[in-house]
Design an enzyme around this catalytic site. Structure first.
Site, short mmCIF file in Angstrom:
data_model
loop_
_atom_site.label_atom_id
_atom_site.label_comp_id
_atom_site.label_asym_id
_atom_site.label_seq_id
_atom_site.Cartn_x
_atom_site.Cartn_y
_atom_site.Cartn_z
N SER A 51 0.82 -1.22 0.00
CA SER A 51 0.00 0.00 0.00
C SER A 51 0.85 1.26 0.00
O SER A 51 0.34 2.35 -0.29
CB SER A 51 -0.94 0.01 1.21
OG SER A 51 -1.88 -1.03 1.14
N GLY A 230 -4.31 -2.11 -0.81
CA GLY A 230 -3.48 -1.81 -1.97
C GLY A 230 -3.26 -0.32 -2.12
O GLY A 230 -3.89 0.49 -1.44
N GLY A 232 -2.69 3.49 -4.36
CA GLY A 232 -3.21 4.25 -5.48
C GLY A 232 -4.67 4.64 -5.35
O GLY A 232 -5.31 4.49 -4.31
N CYS A 258 -9.24 -1.70 3.43
CA CYS A 258 -8.44 -0.62 2.86
C CYS A 258 -8.88 -0.30 1.43
O CYS A 258 -10.00 0.15 1.21
CB CYS A 258 -6.96 -0.98 2.97
SG CYS A 258 -5.85 0.42 2.69
N GLN A 262 -12.75 0.67 -0.37
CA GLN A 262 -13.08 1.73 -1.33
C GLN A 262 -13.67 1.14 -2.61
O GLN A 262 -14.64 1.67 -3.17
CB GLN A 262 -11.82 2.54 -1.63
CG GLN A 262 -11.23 3.24 -0.43
CD GLN A 262 -9.76 3.57 -0.60
OE1 GLN A 262 -9.22 3.52 -1.71
NE2 GLN A 262 -9.08 3.89 0.50
N ASN A 300 -3.47 2.71 6.66
CA ASN A 300 -2.54 3.16 5.62
C ASN A 300 -3.32 3.37 4.33
O ASN A 300 -3.46 2.48 3.51
CB ASN A 300 -1.44 2.12 5.41
CG ASN A 300 -0.49 2.53 4.30
OD1 ASN A 300 -0.45 3.70 3.91
ND2 ASN A 300 0.28 1.59 3.78
N GLY A 302 -4.75 6.78 1.47
CA GLY A 302 -4.82 8.18 1.12
C GLY A 302 -6.16 8.61 0.56
O GLY A 302 -6.36 9.80 0.30
N HIS A 346 -6.74 -1.66 8.68
CA HIS A 346 -6.03 -2.92 8.51
C HIS A 346 -6.24 -3.82 9.73
O HIS A 346 -5.46 -3.78 10.68
CB HIS A 346 -4.52 -2.66 8.33
CG HIS A 346 -4.14 -2.19 6.97
ND1 HIS A 346 -3.38 -2.94 6.10
CD2 HIS A 346 -4.43 -1.04 6.31
CE1 HIS A 346 -3.21 -2.27 4.98
NE2 HIS A 346 -3.84 -1.11 5.08
N GLU A 348 -5.69 -6.87 10.11
CA GLU A 348 -4.65 -7.90 10.29
C GLU A 348 -3.57 -7.44 11.26
O GLU A 348 -2.80 -8.24 11.78
CB GLU A 348 -4.06 -8.31 8.95
CG GLU A 348 -2.88 -7.48 8.46
CD GLU A 348 -3.27 -6.08 8.01
OE1 GLU A 348 -2.40 -5.19 8.00
OE2 GLU A 348 -4.45 -5.86 7.66
#
Length: 370
Positions: A51, A230, A232, A258, A262, A300, A302, A346, A348
């Protein structure tokens, strides 16, 4: 005490801010979007988290490297990080599990690193201006040349990085203990710990490339689908929403985290937007709206899911299940009729607190009920 200093270098941000230090790892430098993480430990997991592809990560912890690097803690097949910024790189490796030092690891994998920069000042600047493109350069490179190199770096908005980090060939991992069925993992940058937790619940995991055709995935007759984290822009991932809609239409339980969160929002009509400087770290408070419990989470990302009047904007099919207590953004969603749910963080916890691992048990429950 610190390691012997390498060649002088600097970090240049897109707004012209410059922070001096010395170079380690790839001495030629590197480019990426500058972000900061508040993790106090877990630097190896940060380095190997897909990520972070395309990003230069600023560690807010004042010293990193003191417990070394252990192969078993790697979260993917190699580091993906675009660059690394640390205040102090420990000269000692005291971890009893360590295979090598962090300094040696940075050299081995040619990770562009700036050491000795004022990371507090860099973090404050990112918080004020937002995440922006940045470059790590040797001192002899002029700021004009560095800026030109920086401006060649694509913006994160509209950038498909998930396809870049996804595997090329599918592979399968055996269940730990009784084999209860097959979980299909769409790899947009999955971390190893997520796979281990699913295996620990008694499921085989088939990890497939992000571009795998829907028909091929359905032919595997999975018990459930895990949509990974992941890097981007989720809007830029080709074919993702069509594949996820097809898997859900087949009646399969789907769990996303994550980027997967989205993508699932977009699959059912939702929209996403870019956060000013994202959420990166292991101490983000999130309220579970169904139970009222506050979870401390590892994050994590954006981008985030857009909302309107407390609901997922554009999607009447989804309801909000979790909310970030720092900025109020959506942190979890669930389909009102289908066995589909996702969280922005996250669970995990690699690295980070274990508050949210119950979500893997929820996934097992959804698969058992179908």
């Amino acid at each position: 005490m610190s390691l012997a200093q390498g060649p002088s270098g600097y970090l240049l941000l897109e707004d012209g801010s410059q922070f001096n230090g010395w170079l380690a790892g790839d001495l030629s430098g590197g480019c990426g979007e500058a972000v900061f993480t508040t993790n106090m430990t877990g630097y190896q997991e940060v380095l190997t988290d897909p990520s972070y592809s395309g990003q230069i990560v600023v560690m807010t912890a004042p010293m990193v490297g003191n417990y070394g690097v252990t192969a078993a803690d790697a979260q993917s097949r190699r580091p993906w990080i675009g660059g690394f910024v640390v205040r102090e790189l420990s000269p000692f490796t005291s971890g009893w599990r360590a295979d090598t030092s962090l300094s040696a690891y940075l050299d081995e994998h040619a990770i562009a690193t700036i050491v000795g920069a004022d990371t507090r000042a860099v973090t404050r600047r990112i918080r004020e201006v937002g995440a922006m493109r940045a470059v790590i350069c040797p001192a002899e490179v002029s700021t004009e040349d560095a800026l030109a190199r920086l401006l060649e770096e694509p913006s994160m908005t509209g950038r498909d990085l998930a396809s870049r980090v996804s595997i090329e060939e599918a592979y399968e991992l055996a269940a730990i203990g009784d084999d209860l069925g097959l979980v299909l993992c769409l790899d947009y940058g999955v971390k190893q710990q997520s796979l281990e937790l699913i295996r620990g619940e008694g499921f085989r995991v088939r990890v497939v490339p992000a571009a795998t055709p829907l028909e091929e995935m359905l032919a595997l007759a999975p018990t459930g689908v895990f949509v990974s984290n992941g890097p981007g822009d989720p809007e830029a991932v080709p074919g993702a929403t069509e594949r996820l809609r097809g898997l859900s239409d087949a009646g399969l339980p789907v769990f996303g985290i994550c980027l997967g969160h989205q993508l699932l929002a977009r699959t059912f009509g939702g929209r996403t937007f870019k956060l000013p400087y994202g959420h990166h770290g292991g101490n983000h408070p999130v309220r579970n709206l169904d139970t009222g419990v506050i979870e401390i989470t590892s994050q994590n990302h954006g981008f985030a899911v857009e909302e309107a009047d407390g609901e997922v904007a554009g999607s009447s099919a989804l309801r909000v299940t979790h909310r970030n207590l720092n900025d109020g953004t959506i942190e979890g969603l669930e389909h009102r009729e289908r066995p589909v749910f996702a969280v922005q963080y996250h669970p995990e916890s690699a690295p980070g607190p274990h508050d949210s691992r119950y979500l893997f048990e929820k996934f097992v429950g959804a698969m058992s009920a179908t």
